[in-house]
Design a protein around this motif. Structure first.
Motif, PDB file in Angstrom:
ATOM      1  N   HIS A   1       9.338  -6.610  -5.479  1.00 51.96           N
ATOM      2  CA  HIS A   1       8.683  -7.514  -4.536  1.00 51.96           C
ATOM      3  C   HIS A   1       8.154  -8.704  -5.324  1.00 51.96           C
ATOM      4  CE1 HIS A   1       4.614  -6.378  -5.903  1.00 51.96           C
ATOM      5  NE2 HIS A   1       5.074  -5.156  -5.972  1.00 51.96           N
ATOM      6  N   LYS A   2       7.773  -9.729  -4.614  1.00 50.12           N
ATOM      7  CA  LYS A   2       7.347 -10.963  -5.269  1.00 50.12           C
ATOM      8  C   LYS A   2       5.978 -10.790  -5.936  1.00 50.12           C
ATOM      9  CE  LYS A   2       7.458 -13.101  -1.352  1.00 50.12           C
ATOM     10  NZ  LYS A   2       7.454 -14.154  -0.318  1.00 50.12           N
ATOM     11  N   ASP A   3       5.689 -11.642  -6.887  1.00 53.64           N
ATOM     12  CA  ASP A   3       4.389 -11.674  -7.566  1.00 53.64           C
ATOM     13  C   ASP A   3       3.351 -12.147  -6.552  1.00 53.64           C
ATOM     14  OD1 ASP A   3       2.109 -12.408  -9.017  1.00 53.64           O
ATOM     15  OD2 ASP A   3       3.269 -12.967 -10.777  1.00 53.64           O
ATOM     16  N   VAL A   4       2.493 -11.230  -6.094  1.00 54.73           N
ATOM     17  CA  VAL A   4       1.575 -11.545  -4.996  1.00 54.73           C
ATOM     18  C   VAL A   4       0.535 -12.579  -5.418  1.00 54.73           C
ATOM     19  CG1 VAL A   4      -0.048 -10.585  -3.320  1.00 54.73           C
ATOM     20  CG2 VAL A   4       1.922  -9.241  -4.046  1.00 54.73           C
ATOM     21  N   TYR A   5       0.103 -12.519  -6.664  1.00 51.87           N
ATOM     22  CA  TYR A   5      -0.883 -13.492  -7.151  1.00 51.87           C
ATOM     23  C   TYR A   5      -0.301 -14.909  -7.128  1.00 51.87           C
ATOM     24  CZ  TYR A   5      -3.811 -16.032 -10.529  1.00 51.87           C
ATOM     25  OH  TYR A   5      -4.594 -16.976 -11.159  1.00 51.87           O
ATOM     26  N   GLU A   6       0.870 -15.088  -7.709  1.00 55.18           N
ATOM     27  CA  GLU A   6       1.497 -16.408  -7.719  1.00 55.18           C
ATOM     28  C   GLU A   6       1.864 -16.849  -6.306  1.00 55.18           C
ATOM     29  OE1 GLU A   6       1.921 -18.700  -9.991  1.00 55.18           O
ATOM     30  OE2 GLU A   6       0.864 -17.484 -11.483  1.00 55.18           O
ATOM     31  N   HIS A   7       2.321 -15.901  -5.500  1.00 57.48           N
ATOM     32  CA  HIS A   7       2.633 -16.206  -4.099  1.00 57.48           C
ATOM     33  C   HIS A   7       1.399 -16.739  -3.387  1.00 57.48           C
ATOM     34  CE1 HIS A   7       3.736 -15.638   0.129  1.00 57.48           C
ATOM     35  NE2 HIS A   7       2.680 -14.840   0.248  1.00 57.48           N
ATOM     36  N   THR A   8       0.257 -16.118  -3.614  1.00 55.49           N
ATOM     37  CA  THR A   8      -0.986 -16.527  -2.951  1.00 55.49           C
ATOM     38  C   THR A   8      -1.369 -17.948  -3.324  1.00 55.49           C
ATOM     39  OG1 THR A   8      -1.828 -14.269  -2.766  1.00 55.49           O
ATOM     40  CG2 THR A   8      -3.458 -16.039  -2.784  1.00 55.49           C
ATOM     41  N   LEU A   9      -1.288 -18.284  -4.599  1.00 55.84           N
ATOM     42  CA  LEU A   9      -1.630 -19.638  -5.020  1.00 55.84           C
ATOM     43  C   LEU A   9      -0.643 -20.656  -4.449  1.00 55.84           C
ATOM     44  CD1 LEU A   9      -2.655 -19.011  -8.738  1.00 55.84           C
ATOM     45  CD2 LEU A   9      -4.149 -19.318  -6.746  1.00 55.84           C
ATOM     46  N   THR A  10       0.609 -20.264  -4.314  1.00 50.90           N
ATOM     47  CA  THR A  10       1.596 -21.155  -3.705  1.00 50.90           C
ATOM     48  C   THR A  10       1.306 -21.366  -2.227  1.00 50.90           C
ATOM     49  OG1 THR A  10       3.292 -20.450  -5.283  1.00 50.90           O
ATOM     50  CG2 THR A  10       4.053 -21.499  -3.244  1.00 50.90           C
TER      51      THR A  10
ATOM     52  N   VAL B   1     -11.739 -23.196   5.910  1.00 56.17           N
ATOM     53  CA  VAL B   1     -11.299 -21.976   6.600  1.00 56.17           C
ATOM     54  C   VAL B   1      -9.820 -21.726   6.355  1.00 56.17           C
ATOM     55  CG1 VAL B   1     -10.942 -20.913   8.858  1.00 56.17           C
ATOM     56  CG2 VAL B   1     -13.119 -22.029   8.341  1.00 56.17           C
ATOM     57  N   LEU B   2      -8.991 -22.732   6.528  1.00 54.88           N
ATOM     58  CA  LEU B   2      -7.558 -22.579   6.293  1.00 54.88           C
ATOM     59  C   LEU B   2      -7.286 -22.225   4.836  1.00 54.88           C
ATOM     60  CD1 LEU B   2      -4.567 -22.808   7.047  1.00 54.88           C
ATOM     61  CD2 LEU B   2      -4.736 -25.274   6.640  1.00 54.88           C
ATOM     62  N   ARG B   3      -7.913 -22.926   3.924  1.00 57.40           N
ATOM     63  CA  ARG B   3      -7.645 -22.706   2.500  1.00 57.40           C
ATOM     64  C   ARG B   3      -8.106 -21.315   2.057  1.00 57.40           C
ATOM     65  NH1 ARG B   3      -8.855 -28.374  -0.758  1.00 57.40           N
ATOM     66  NH2 ARG B   3      -7.719 -29.758   0.667  1.00 57.40           N
ATOM     67  N   PHE B   4      -9.273 -20.890   2.521  1.00 61.25           N
ATOM     68  CA  PHE B   4      -9.766 -19.589   2.089  1.00 61.25           C
ATOM     69  C   PHE B   4      -8.953 -18.469   2.720  1.00 61.25           C
ATOM     70  CE2 PHE B   4     -13.157 -16.330   1.355  1.00 61.25           C
ATOM     71  CZ  PHE B   4     -13.215 -16.493  -0.024  1.00 61.25           C
ATOM     72  N   ALA B   5      -8.500 -18.678   3.942  1.00 60.68           N
ATOM     73  CA  ALA B   5      -7.624 -17.683   4.572  1.00 60.68           C
ATOM     74  C   ALA B   5      -6.315 -17.568   3.805  1.00 60.68           C
ATOM     75  CB  ALA B   5      -7.361 -18.062   6.030  1.00 60.68           C
ATOM     76  N   ALA B   6      -5.781 -18.706   3.348  1.00 54.73           N
ATOM     77  CA  ALA B   6      -4.571 -18.675   2.535  1.00 54.73           C
ATOM     78  C   ALA B   6      -4.806 -17.888   1.246  1.00 54.73           C
ATOM     79  CB  ALA B   6      -4.123 -20.104   2.208  1.00 54.73           C
ATOM     80  N   LEU B   7      -5.986 -18.039   0.684  1.00 56.72           N
ATOM     81  CA  LEU B   7      -6.324 -17.350  -0.563  1.00 56.72           C
ATOM     82  C   LEU B   7      -6.489 -15.847  -0.348  1.00 56.72           C
ATOM     83  CD1 LEU B   7      -6.916 -18.262  -3.512  1.00 56.72           C
ATOM     84  CD2 LEU B   7      -9.335 -18.210  -2.920  1.00 56.72           C
ATOM     85  N   MET B   8      -6.962 -15.451   0.822  1.00 53.48           N
ATOM     86  CA  MET B   8      -7.293 -14.053   1.086  1.00 53.48           C
ATOM     87  C   MET B   8      -6.226 -13.323   1.907  1.00 53.48           C
ATOM     88  SD  MET B   8     -10.239 -13.781  -0.453  1.00 53.48           S
ATOM     89  CE  MET B   8     -11.083 -12.317   0.180  1.00 53.48           C
ATOM     90  N   HIS B   9      -5.183 -14.001   2.334  1.00 52.45           N
ATOM     91  CA  HIS B   9      -4.302 -13.401   3.351  1.00 52.45           C
ATOM     92  C   HIS B   9      -3.609 -12.138   2.866  1.00 52.45           C
ATOM     93  CE1 HIS B   9      -1.012 -15.404   1.190  1.00 52.45           C
ATOM     94  NE2 HIS B   9      -0.150 -14.713   1.921  1.00 52.45           N
ATOM     95  N   ASP B  10      -3.391 -11.988   1.570  1.00 50.40           N
ATOM     96  CA  ASP B  10      -2.682 -10.803   1.063  1.00 50.40           C
ATOM     97  C   ASP B  10      -3.568  -9.885   0.214  1.00 50.40           C
ATOM     98  OD1 ASP B  10      -0.236 -11.105   2.265  1.00 50.40           O
ATOM     99  OD2 ASP B  10       0.761 -12.029   0.539  1.00 50.40           O
TER     100      ASP B  10
END
Length: 514
Positions: free
Chosen positions: A282-291, A313-322
């Motif tokens: 599976h993909k690198d979740v950490y790098e995926h999150t920053l992308t 709100v959008l940015r923090f949700a992107a950071l926390m989504h996974d």
């Protein structure tokens, strides 16, 4: 406007800028920026300088406003420092200002307003934490250089003496800014020991200014990170918020992770590194999150748009989504990896972390909702959604729908061009259907065809759970079939209620027979 005069006051406690090497920075350009920016300095600021100097005190514009002038950015806050003690400062401000407040007087700060101009004036001071205290101890200083030596970073340790417009830069902040490197006026360990919050500020300024931290600062961040435990959650949250809405949040976040600061402040992000799979299942979740964070930022709109930039709100949700993936990772018999319900687990983890950081309830609610819903779209392209499913999607998203659109699109980081185009086309189709239904049905305001009072009048009920159940029935019916109109809604509700009443009578009889 008086001419800007540069005065490098060399410090005996730190190497001079020349000793560190200027590198490729352009100090001349920064000074030119300052000359231009300072011509727009409000005249009232110079008048304030005259008020203090006429009384025999020194006063200087300090920190952010001076740094931002070098960067050709307008000043948003006017922070000043003075040799006057707080009582004298208050008395002088009362001569100059329309209003004065002293809520920060215990820390040497007096606030004032003249017209639309707001200022804060603080007595020269030193500030440090003692032991495990969460509150810094304040001691007043006697000179400007001493005050600047206790500032967090050299780029913020520049002052503009008023009204003479003399620039005092004893620690080479101008050169550090030109070189794009963050240093501390004193040793980084001493600086972070005096105020551990500066560890977070280092990451924030890296994100805000797009500059690197020096090796000394990076090492001190790593060594002193545990000192953050004595800093209040509210102060840490404020720095984290400012980092997230900066121009380069990824820089600050990567610095926090690299130095171990993130382990204390936002461990959910650090833990994503544990999902890296050397077998590429599976993909690198950490790098995926920053992308995803980068891509979500790119989808923000301007101030007149649906999601104005920067949107925390959008940015923090992107950071926390996974963030729920490490806890839900499972290796399947066929060799694949699954993360079942990581959206729900992640939403709970997000709420818990944000509560610990003392975020307000609305922000917690909105971010957690986005995390919980970020997978809802998956599968849309595989089978057609009914209109009811589209209505449910919009209703469940509610006020965060526009952010959910952007988060869902940002979450596509596949390098498979064909898959990317397929997902984009599918979401284009979903948004098109939402707009069509919105035009047809005023989708933004989906509600039952009868309100609570009409339900109670029709069924002879008083406020309570039964009214809620009846309203939910009508809402579900509205989702499935679209607008019913009052007359049909009454018929459907009466029919449903008769069935409910019969079921209750049957349950009562069965209970009696037993």
């Amino acid at each position: 406007m008086a001419r800007l005069i540069v005065m490098y006051v060399q410090s005996e406690t730190k190497n001079t800028p020349a000793d560190r090497g200027l590198g490729g920075g352009d100090v001349t350009k920064l000074l030119a920026n300052a000359h231009q920016a300072l011509t727009k300095l409000p005249a009232q600021i110079l008048e304030l300088g005259e008020v203090f100097t006429d009384a025999g005190y020194e006063i200087a514009l300090v920190g952010g406003p001076v740094r931002d002038a070098f960067l050709a950015q307008p000043a948003h806050d006017f922070d000043l420092t003075t040799s006057a003690r707080p009582d004298d400062t208050q008395a002088l401000l009362e001569k100059w200002a329309d209003a004065v407040w002293s809520v920060g007087k215990a820390f040497g700060t007096i606030g004032a307003r003249r017209g639309d101009l707001m200022v804060e004036v603080t007595t020269y001071r030193t500030e440090e934490y003692q032991g495990n205290s969460r509150k810094p101890q304040v001691a007043y200083g006697d000179n400007l250089e001493g005050d600047l030596s206790r500032r967090d970073f050299t780029v913020n340790a520049c002052a503009l003496i008023l009204p003479s417009m003399k620039l005092v830069d004893p620690f080479g902040g101008l050169e550090d800014l030109a070189r794009g490197e963050l240093h501390t006026p004193v040793s980084a360990r001493q600086s972070f020991d005096d105020d551990p919050l500066r560890i977070m500020r280092a990451a924030r300024f890296s994100a805000q200014l797009g500059i690197d931290v020096s090796m000394e600062v990076m090492e001190a961040m790593e060594q002193m990170a545990p000192r953050l435990k004595i800093v209040s959650a509210e102060r840490i949250r404020t720095e984290l918020e400012r980092l997230i809405i900066s121009d380069f949040p990824r820089r600050g976040l990567e610095l926090m992770v690299h130095t171990g600061v993130c382990d204390l402040v936002l461990p959910e992000l650090s833990n994503l590194q544990d999902t890296k799979d050397e077998h590429n299942r599976h993909k690198d979740v950490y790098e995926h999150t920053l992308t995803v964070l980068d891509q979500a930022m790119a989808l923000e709109t301007d101030a007149d748009g649906a999601v104005p930039a920067p949107d925390f709100v959008l940015r923090f949700a992107a950071l926390m989504h996974d963030v729920g993936k490490p806890a839900t990772r499972k290796f399947e018999p066929d060799g694949s990896v699954s993360f079942h319900q990581h959206d729900l687990v992640g939403a709970k983890m997000t709420k818990k972390r944000m509560r610990a950081l003392k975020f307000d309830n609305q922000t917690i609610h909105d971010v957690a909702k986005l995390v919980r819903l970020h997978l809802r779209f998956h599968g849309y392209g595989e089978q057609a959604w009914t209109d009811a499913a589209v209505r449910r999607y919009v209703t469940d998203a509610g006020e965060v729908l526009e952010r959910l659109h952007r988060l869902t699109r940002a979450d596509c980081t596949t390098r498979n061009r064909r898959k990317f185009e397929y997902l984009r086309a599918a979401y284009d189709d979903l948004e098109s259907r939402i707009e069509t239904l919105r035009e047809q049905e005023a989708l933004d305001a989906i509600r039952p065809d009868l309100d609570g009072q009409q339900i109670m009048d029709l069924l002879g009920l008083k406020p309570g759970k039964e009214v809620g159940r009846a309203r939910q029935y009508l809402l579900d019916l509205r989702m499935e079939q679209g607008p019913l109109g009052p007359e049909r809604a009454r018929e459907e509700l009466l029919s449903w209620w008769a069935g409910q009443t019969q079921e209750e009578q049957l349950r009562s009889k069965e209970a009696t027979d037993e």
